[in-house]
Design an enzyme around this catalytic site. Structure first.
Site, PDB file in Angstrom:
ATOM      1  N   ASP A 518      -2.565  11.276  39.533  1.00 18.53           N
ATOM      2  CA  ASP A 518      -1.546  10.715  38.654  1.00 18.53           C
ATOM      3  C   ASP A 518      -1.068  11.835  37.731  1.00 18.53           C
ATOM      4  OD1 ASP A 518      -0.135   9.445  36.635  1.00 18.53           O
ATOM      5  OD2 ASP A 518      -1.489   7.711  36.549  1.00 18.53           O
ATOM      6  N   HIS A 519       0.143  12.278  37.949  1.00 14.26           N
ATOM      7  CA  HIS A 519       0.629  13.455  37.225  1.00 14.26           C
ATOM      8  C   HIS A 519       0.917  13.156  35.746  1.00 14.26           C
ATOM      9  CE1 HIS A 519       1.810  17.490  36.847  1.00 14.26           C
ATOM     10  NE2 HIS A 519       2.638  17.608  37.860  1.00 14.26           N
ATOM     11  N   ARG A 520       0.796  11.892  35.358  1.00 13.31           N
ATOM     12  CA  ARG A 520       0.927  11.591  33.926  1.00 13.31           C
ATOM     13  C   ARG A 520      -0.323  12.039  33.169  1.00 13.31           C
ATOM     14  NH1 ARG A 520       1.871   5.292  34.201  1.00 13.31           N
ATOM     15  NH2 ARG A 520       0.060   5.609  35.535  1.00 13.31           N
TER      16      ARG A 520
END
Ligand code: CAO
Length: 546
Positions: A518-520
């Site tokens: 999850d690149h967040r």
């Protein structure tokens, strides 16, 4: 307790009107001013609100009925124990129909017009809307350059009770639109400049002037009683005038429009089931329900287009099979995670030549213990170690979007393919367990999963998931993050490959790994470090003992 009979109040001159919507169900509680029915004349739609707090006992009209002033429409049981000497009907009559009363004002001042010129620019104003309150402009129905005729709708205003068209009382060209969507307008506010071909006519009309006097009784009507010749026959209510080409067929009352705006529903996509295909509250609710069930957002939200339903039977024989509960849950979860999580997938191969040699050396002891050790146990162990060394992967975004939660325990989920669908039992405290214990957990969890005997607790509390297709095949795949976890490892089938060692090609057993994250929460650097650490663990299992 008392029964209040609600009647149709003064209709402002209209002989009879049609009941186009019953707004609540029998038995529903209503508060004073809640809409009971929506009526529609050939000029406007109007809500009839409840004059009292109470519960609807009975509707005395049905959708499609034609009603006139004084007709009883509903019985309401009031909680008010005060016995009134007056008959209930009489009590309800003086109640206003709606708050917004649109009563033309014949006294209003006309704008200056040059009757000498061949053309003159005149200002269309909002007529007397029967209230000092400003109401919202929800639609601009014309564009600059448009030719309008008397009666064509210029803009649509909407209060919480009624939608009102402001029609042009002039025939000419729209030169400038002063008001815009979202503006709050009140009586006398300027709407648009219209260039009128005077043709020698001395008659100059504003929207206000063109309005005929209306009865003083509180009635929702359009600013002018004259029929609007340019209106569409499909939408007899001036209240549903088009804004754009796309919305030209919207036929819905004020309460429905309000509901649609609250839910973010684009009414152009909603099929009306009411009389003359009018869109009703239920249509909006059903639209949202079906959008949610299909996993898609109502248009206007995320704007995800629906996949059109296909009739496969036209191409050949088919059968329709009900999805299992697990399949439905999986579908919902996958769609939710795919849509919510900005995924990145990083790939690498681990040299597991030594690991496999070691694993095979455990076979005899494994048989004694009754435990089969597969590569998955080592991968779980290595992932737990990588998680401890890279705590970013052991986080979840907090629901408030302002914080993340750092977990100080390490539980690894393991995707298991079963006849009923995909399930993910969790190996708890994987960082504290050795290969035998993890192998034993893998076997027992996979068995419970395949037998459909996993308990909810067995599938909860995961920090990171491993999805292994190693026993099946393939070079690689991009797994979907099992949110709220932030990372998942896809494991494919190991293959013997010639790897250059600096002087020679060495036969090396390479295990393809794919790390989705999850690149967040995870940056590329975090993922690179995690993957490198993991590969190091698997390539030299001595590190696992450290
Ligand atoms: N490369 C090569 N061989 C592998 C391997 C790999 N990466 N992983 C396992 N194998 C081998 C095993 O060693 C075993 O071979 P041997 O019997 O010769 O030792 C064979 O494949 C079968 O393994 P298994 O399936 O019995 O056990 P496992 O520990 O590898 O896997 C489990 C357990 C539960 C993960 C697996 O049974 C399973 O269900 N996999 C499917 C997971 C899945 O569907 N994922 C999809 C998710 S999609 O989002």
């Amino acid at each position: 307790m008392a029964i209040e009979i609600v009647t149709i109040p003064d209709l402002g001159g209209a002989e009879s009107v049609e009941v186009i919507e019953l707004c609540v169900s029998v038995g529903d509680s209503v508060e004073q001013e809640d809409s009971l029915v929506v009526l529609e004349s050939d000029k406007a739609s109007m809500d009839v609100p409840s004059p009292v707090d109470g519960a609807v006992v009975k509707y005395l009209v049905a959708e499609g009925d034609t009603v006139k002033v004084g007709d009883a429409i509903a019985e309401i049981e009031t909680a008010d124990a005060v016995a009134s000497a007056e008959p209930a009907v009489e009590k309800s009559e003086p109640e206003p129909v709606v708050a917004e009363t649109v009563t033309p004002d014949p006294e209003a001042e006309a704008p200056v017009a040059d009757t000498e010129a061949s053309t003159s620019e005149q200002i269309a104003l909002v007529p007397d809307i029967g209230s000092d309150d400003k109401v919202e402009l929800i639609e601009v129905s014309v564009a600059v350059g448009d030719q309008v005729e008397e009666g064509d709708t210029l803009v649509v205003l909407e209060s919480d009770k009624a939608t009102m068209d402001v029609p042009s009382t002039l025939t000419g060209t729209v030169m400038n639109i002063i008001a815009k969507e979202g503006d709050k307008l009140g009586t006398g506010d300027q709407v648009a400049f219209i260039e009128v071909a005077s043709g020698g006519s001395a008659v100059v009309e504003t929207a206000v002037e063109a309005s005929e006097p209306a009865p003083a009784a509180p009635v929702v009507t359009t600013p002018v009683p004259a029929p609007a010749p340019a209106q569409k026959s499909v939408a007899p209510a001036a209240a549903v005038a088009p804004v754009t080409n796309d919305s030209s067929d919207i036929y819905a009352g004020p309460s429905v429009r309000l509901l649609a705006r609250e839910l973010g529903v684009d009414l152009t996509q909603v099929a009306g089931t009411g009389p003359k295909a009018r869109i009703q509250k239920n249509d909006v609710n059903n639209f949202v329900k079906s959008a949610l069930q299909s996993g898609s957002n109502a248009s206007g939200g995320a704007g995800i287009p629906q996949v059109p339903a296909a009739d496969f039977s036209q191409f050949g024989e088919i059968e329709t099979v009900k999805l299992s509960k697990i399949q439905k849950v999986t579908a919902d979860n996958m769609q939710r995670n795919w849509l919510n999580v900005p995924h990145v997938t990083q790939f690498d191969d681990a040299d597991i030549t030594d690991l496999e040699a070691f694993r095979k050396s455990l076979k005899a002891e494994g048989e004694k213990r009754g435990i089969k050790v597969t590569p998955v146990a080592f991968i779980i162990k290595a992932a737990a170690a990588a998680l401890a060394a890279n705590p970013e992967f052991n986080r979840s975004l907090a629901g408030d979007g302002e914080n993340y939660v750092q977990k100080h325990y390490i539980n690894i989920g393991m995707a298991v393919d079963t006849p009923r669908g995909l399930v993910v039992p969790v190996i708890k405290d994987a960082d504290k367990k050795g290969i035998w214990e993890i192998s034993s957990d893998v076997i027992s969890m996979a068995t419970l999963a395949r037998d459909g005997k996993l308990k909810p607790n067995d599938m909860q509390g995961g920090c990171f998931t491993i999805s292994s297709l190693g026993a099946i095949g393939g070079n690689g795949f991009t797994p979907i993050v099992n949110s709220p976890e932030v990372g998942i490892l896809g494991v494919s089938k190991s293959q013997m490959k010639p790897i250059w060692d600096g002087s020679d090609f060495q036969p090396t057993l390479m295990l393809p790994l794919a790390l989705s994250y999850d690149h967040r929460v995870i940056n590329g650097g975090d993922a690179g470090r995690f993957m490198t650490y993991l590969v190091k663990m698997l390539s030299d299992i001595r590190h696992m003992t450290l």
